[in-house]
Design an enzyme around this catalytic site. Sequence first.
Site, PDB file in Angstrom:
ATOM      1  N   ILE A  62     140.718  37.958 -26.093  1.00 55.73           N
ATOM      2  CA  ILE A  62     141.899  37.725 -26.913  1.00 55.73           C
ATOM      3  C   ILE A  62     142.597  39.061 -27.145  1.00 55.73           C
ATOM      4  CG2 ILE A  62     141.087  35.616 -28.036  1.00 55.73           C
ATOM      5  CD1 ILE A  62     140.074  37.200 -30.348  1.00 55.73           C
ATOM      6  N   ASP A  63     143.868  39.003 -27.514  1.00 53.68           N
ATOM      7  CA  ASP A  63     144.673  40.204 -27.701  1.00 53.68           C
ATOM      8  C   ASP A  63     144.089  41.090 -28.803  1.00 53.68           C
ATOM      9  OD1 ASP A  63     146.425  39.167 -25.830  1.00 53.68           O
ATOM     10  OD2 ASP A  63     147.846  38.420 -27.328  1.00 53.68           O
ATOM     11  N   ALA A  64     144.409  42.371 -28.736  1.00 54.26           N
ATOM     12  CA  ALA A  64     143.928  43.311 -29.750  1.00 54.26           C
ATOM     13  C   ALA A  64     144.383  42.915 -31.153  1.00 54.26           C
ATOM     14  CB  ALA A  64     144.405  44.724 -29.421  1.00 54.26           C
TER      15      ALA A  64
END
Length: 224
Positions: A62-64
């Site tokens: 998942i994105d930061a």
Amino acid sequence: MFVAALDVLYEDNHLLAVNKPVGMVTQGAAAGQASLLELARQYIKRKYHKPGNVYLGTVSRIDAAVSGVVVFARTSKAAARLAEQFRAHTVGKLYWAVVSGQPAESETCVDWLVKDESRHRMTVADAQTAGAQLARLSYLRRRPLAGGWLLEIELETGRKHQIRAQLAGRGLPIIGDDKYGSRQAFAAGIALHSRRLELRHPTRPETMTLIAPLPPSWRRFGLS
């Protein structure tokens, strides 16, 4: 040196599920920065006194700016079997998001997304656009919150920034996500959380449900 503690949701000899904090990339961190993958490797190495390199296969990410469930495989066999589930879209992926705007009670969103290289973001495009990828999700409007609405999202495909781009394209930017049009600040990252993954165990005939608690930043909405 990595000083963050790993929030382990589940582990056995085949997989490791963790709750990723906001602000940490899943893998591929810049020099001198922590990644969730490296933190997980250090955890396994210390706990089980593993000499040399520790194998962990990244099968979800998942994105930061997003928090929540991420799964790693502890063996190559588990990595192959879990990766096949994601490719076949048989993994149940549920997210929580807080958005501004006026969402419908429920909606199935089907779009084609392309990468805007100049702005480092994804945009909705025509199906005939070169490089466009099909993106599909469904959401339910759960409850009003301070400054927005809580949505429960079933993610059917797994495109880069998919939830962020598809919701923003409908006038529903995720709170804190200024890259996709939000004008509301958020304490840490954006108000998007990978709440639950449902998948088949790679070696046993059972379905696993992995649930990640919300980070402290969501307390402003009365959620914890």
